[in-house]
Every structure is written in structure tokens, then in C-alpha cells.
Scaffold this active site. Sequence first.
Site, PDB file in Angstrom:
ATOM      1  N   ARG A 186      32.604  52.037  20.955  1.00 12.32           N
ATOM      2  CA  ARG A 186      33.665  51.799  19.978  1.00 12.32           C
ATOM      3  C   ARG A 186      33.182  52.054  18.551  1.00 12.32           C
ATOM      4  O   ARG A 186      33.942  51.854  17.605  1.00 12.32           O
ATOM      5  CB  ARG A 186      34.163  50.350  20.084  1.00 12.32           C
ATOM      6  N   ASP A 244      44.491  49.674  34.070  1.00 14.15           N
ATOM      7  CA  ASP A 244      43.359  49.335  34.927  1.00 14.15           C
ATOM      8  C   ASP A 244      43.623  47.951  35.527  1.00 14.15           C
ATOM      9  O   ASP A 244      44.722  47.397  35.377  1.00 14.15           O
ATOM     10  CB  ASP A 244      42.031  49.400  34.150  1.00 14.15           C
ATOM     11  N   CYS A 298      54.943  35.096  27.792  1.00  9.81           N
ATOM     12  CA  CYS A 298      54.431  35.157  29.165  1.00  9.81           C
ATOM     13  C   CYS A 298      55.329  34.361  30.128  1.00  9.81           C
ATOM     14  O   CYS A 298      55.381  33.136  30.086  1.00  9.81           O
ATOM     15  CB  CYS A 298      52.998  34.625  29.188  1.00  9.81           C
ATOM     16  N   LEU A 344      23.750  51.754  39.603  1.00 11.36           N
ATOM     17  CA  LEU A 344      25.195  51.676  39.372  1.00 11.36           C
ATOM     18  C   LEU A 344      25.986  51.984  40.639  1.00 11.36           C
ATOM     19  O   LEU A 344      27.175  51.680  40.729  1.00 11.36           O
ATOM     20  CB  LEU A 344      25.621  52.660  38.269  1.00 11.36           C
ATOM     21  N   GLY A 345      25.319  52.612  41.628  1.00 18.30           N
ATOM     22  CA  GLY A 345      25.991  52.910  42.894  1.00 18.30           C
ATOM     23  C   GLY A 345      26.995  54.049  42.767  1.00 18.30           C
ATOM     24  O   GLY A 345      27.159  54.635  41.693  1.00 18.30           O
ATOM     25  N   TYR A 346      27.674  54.343  43.879  1.00 18.33           N
ATOM     26  CA  TYR A 346      28.654  55.430  43.915  1.00 18.33           C
ATOM     27  C   TYR A 346      28.086  56.676  43.217  1.00 18.33           C
ATOM     28  O   TYR A 346      28.570  57.117  42.176  1.00 18.33           O
ATOM     29  CB  TYR A 346      29.966  55.001  43.252  1.00 18.33           C
ATOM     30  N   GLU A 381      33.726  55.240  30.568  1.00 18.01           N
ATOM     31  CA  GLU A 381      34.804  55.045  31.544  1.00 18.01           C
ATOM     32  C   GLU A 381      34.310  55.276  32.971  1.00 18.01           C
ATOM     33  O   GLU A 381      34.668  54.539  33.880  1.00 18.01           O
ATOM     34  CB  GLU A 381      35.982  55.986  31.244  1.00 18.01           C
ATOM     35  N   CYS A 430      45.058  30.302  28.627  1.00 16.53           N
ATOM     36  CA  CYS A 430      46.411  30.430  28.066  1.00 16.53           C
ATOM     37  C   CYS A 430      46.538  29.765  26.691  1.00 16.53           C
ATOM     38  O   CYS A 430      47.291  30.234  25.840  1.00 16.53           O
ATOM     39  CB  CYS A 430      47.432  29.850  29.035  1.00 16.53           C
ATOM     40  N   THR A 478      31.722  47.910  48.658  1.00 13.91           N
ATOM     41  CA  THR A 478      33.108  47.446  48.609  1.00 13.91           C
ATOM     42  C   THR A 478      33.645  47.167  50.017  1.00 13.91           C
ATOM     43  O   THR A 478      34.248  46.132  50.259  1.00 13.91           O
ATOM     44  CB  THR A 478      34.002  48.517  47.929  1.00 13.91           C
ATOM     45  N   TYR A 485      43.687  58.182  35.632  1.00  6.88           N
ATOM     46  CA  TYR A 485      43.272  57.078  34.760  1.00  6.88           C
ATOM     47  C   TYR A 485      42.215  57.540  33.752  1.00  6.88           C
ATOM     48  O   TYR A 485      42.348  57.296  32.542  1.00  6.88           O
ATOM     49  CB  TYR A 485      42.735  55.890  35.585  1.00  6.88           C
TER      50      TYR A 485
HETATM   51 FE1  SF4 Z   1      47.973  32.909  30.124  1.00  5.97          FE
HETATM   52 FE2  SF4 Z   1      50.019  34.589  30.214  1.00  5.97          FE
HETATM   53 FE3  SF4 Z   1      48.278  34.777  28.234  1.00  5.97          FE
HETATM   54 FE4  SF4 Z   1      47.578  35.504  30.674  1.00  5.97          FE
HETATM   55  S1  SF4 Z   1      49.129  36.479  29.407  1.00  5.97           S
HETATM   56  S2  SF4 Z   1      46.379  34.223  29.274  1.00  5.97           S
HETATM   57  S3  SF4 Z   1      48.690  34.026  31.919  1.00  5.97           S
HETATM   58  S4  SF4 Z   1      49.624  33.047  28.649  1.00  5.97           S
END
Ligand code: SF4
Length: 369
Positions: A31, A144, A214, A86-88, A43, A205, A308, A126
Amino acid sequence: MFGKMKDHIKSSFQEKLLNWFFLEGRSLPWREQYNPYHVWISEIMGQQTQMERVVSYFTRWVARFPSIESLAEADEKAVLKAWEGLGYYSRARNIMRTAGVFLSEYSGKVPESYEELLKLPGVGPYTAAAIMSIGFNKPYPLIDANVERVFSRIDDIDLPVKQAKAREKIQRMAEDLLVCNKPRQWNQALMELGALVCTPKNPKCSACPVQAFCLAYDAGTQYQRPVPAPKKKKVDISMACVVLLKDDQVFIQQRMKEDLWGGLWEFPGGTIDDGETPEEAAIREVAEETEWEVAGLKPFHTVVHYYTKYRVTLHGFFCCLPEFSGPPVLHAAENCSWVTLETLPEYPYPAGHRQLVKLLQTVGIPDCW
Ligand code: SF4
């Protein structure tokens, strides 16, 4: 449904998340300048790998191969060694091939075209979108596992995220919410939220910048989102190999390019057939792979490695190469070498064999009996 939200709510959501990313986003090495070469490598390394490991591998990688040109001109052993752990390994081989294409067809640069990127080995939709949006700041949505989790909670999606209906919903949300004049920041902000706040087991949260938007938080279902896919059991595979000894040296061989672990080095060996003991399998594999007839094996160590889909148990044995054995006739390898304990770690190995190499560094090579 959250997907098509009103414009002012959408702007508020975007603004809150972008501000949070500006203040809280991690400073990761790729970055610093957003060099497309760095973004591409980070990536590919980041697929199935934890961020801390990616950072340390990435830092060593760019010190060792500072440009696409230096990577394209490096020998395979050096590239696989830099990737070891790192595998793969097909990812590392694809990187080598792609670097060659960049050098021969794009003057040593990453092309600024989604369609051109998609033609390259190991670059799917991706990765192409990641290079376009993060490397070149072009408006491509990026989804992702972190973004899937964030969106499945934001929209309280009660289906496994890999199911077609859920995928469509998430794709629509990613397209609808993309901040077209800041795709680089926006895509990383979403992924960063998933990595740091909206984490798989314990979403934070109370510290979430988009909590007000959310639906899962509102419904108290955030711990049940995303809905997990039905679990598949790992397949058990048992293998045996032999550390062949001669004059304080051990024998290693390089797997064929087209093999699963093509280009990596290993001790001769293979899968244990039904009804065989590990020792019988080891003796048979040595004969099939080198035409050497060996006997009197001594147990060295058994290691277990998880992939995996598989759990591989590898039984390692020691054996002294019988006197008057001729050179090996290789059937499963394209190169071979007798190496000392000191030079053994310089070669790249698949995970199980690497564990045995590490153990050898501790216990040493036994005298022949
Ligand atoms: Fe919590 Fe929703 Fe925020 Fe995820 S997007 S941390 S579930 S409030």
C-alpha cells in the site's frame, strides 16, 4: 432488501466506511506505492494465506526480485525457494510464466487491461479485478471471503454464500456500492472491515463504522452469518519415503514439471497401496522411481500435514544405498542430486518433506549400518 438502498443512505454508508479505512487501515508494504507488480504478487500470495505470513513473504520477495525483469530472469529454484512454505506451488510457477509474458509482451510492465490480465496463467476474474482496482484504481468490484462475510451480514443473507442466489445478491451489492471515483480505497476498505472488525467468529460490532446499516446486527443474527456451507470431511492419504544415505550425503530428486508439486525436491517415495505396510511401500516406490533395490530400512519419523481437502501422513525411513548400486534411472523426477546435510535446506520441498528436512537438521544423518 439492503442491496438497492436509497442514494443518501448509500452515500452515508460509503463515507463512513472510507473514513474508517483512512484512519484505521493497516499500513501494508504494497500500500506504500500501489505498484501493480506489488499488488499482483500480494494478491497471489494472499490466496489461502494469513496476512502476517503474506507480509513477511512479500517483503522478502520484493527484496529478492525487486522488478518484473529480475523475476522473469531468475532461475526456478530461487523462485520456488522464495515461495517455499506458502504451498500451492502452481501459483509460483504461474508467477514465473506470467513474469516472462510481462517482459516479452508488455515491456516488463503489468498491462492495464482486465481482458489482457485474464489471459495470463493463474489470473482469474478476482485477481484481474484486484490488479485493476487496487493497482490501477479502476472501477472493478472485488469480492473475496471478507467481502462475502461483510455483505452477508449487512444484508442478513440466510443462505450459504457459495449458493448461486447468495452469490448473485452479493455481486449486485458489490456493483451497487462500488465508489467509482475511489475503487482502490473502497475495495480495500470493505476487505479491511472484514479482516479487522467484521471477523468470522467474533465480529466487533460495537466498533463497527457501518453498524447502523447492518441488518444482521439489528436482527441479532450476526453470529449465524454467513450461513456455513455443509462440511466436507478431509480425505486421508498415507505415504512413505526413504532418506537414502551414501558417504554422509542424502539423495533427493526434483519432481517432473507437470506434477502436482512440479519443480520441488523430495525424497523418493509415494502413496501406500491397500494391504501394504509403510516399509513395503517405501521399498516399492524407490524401485519404481529409481530402479534401486533397497532393503533393511530403519524408521526415521512420521509427519502429518493438512491441506484444504487432504490429511497426508508421511512415513519417513532411512536406508543406506547398497554398495555397487549404479546411478538411478529416474522415472518420477527430472533431476536428482546427492547433497550434504548443510546444503539440504537450500532446496524447495513440499510441506511433508520439508518437515523431514528440518528434523534431519536436528537429529543428523545416521552412520550406515
Ligand atoms: Fe457487526 Fe454488522 Fe459491523 Fe459486521 S457489519 S461488525 S456484523 S455491525
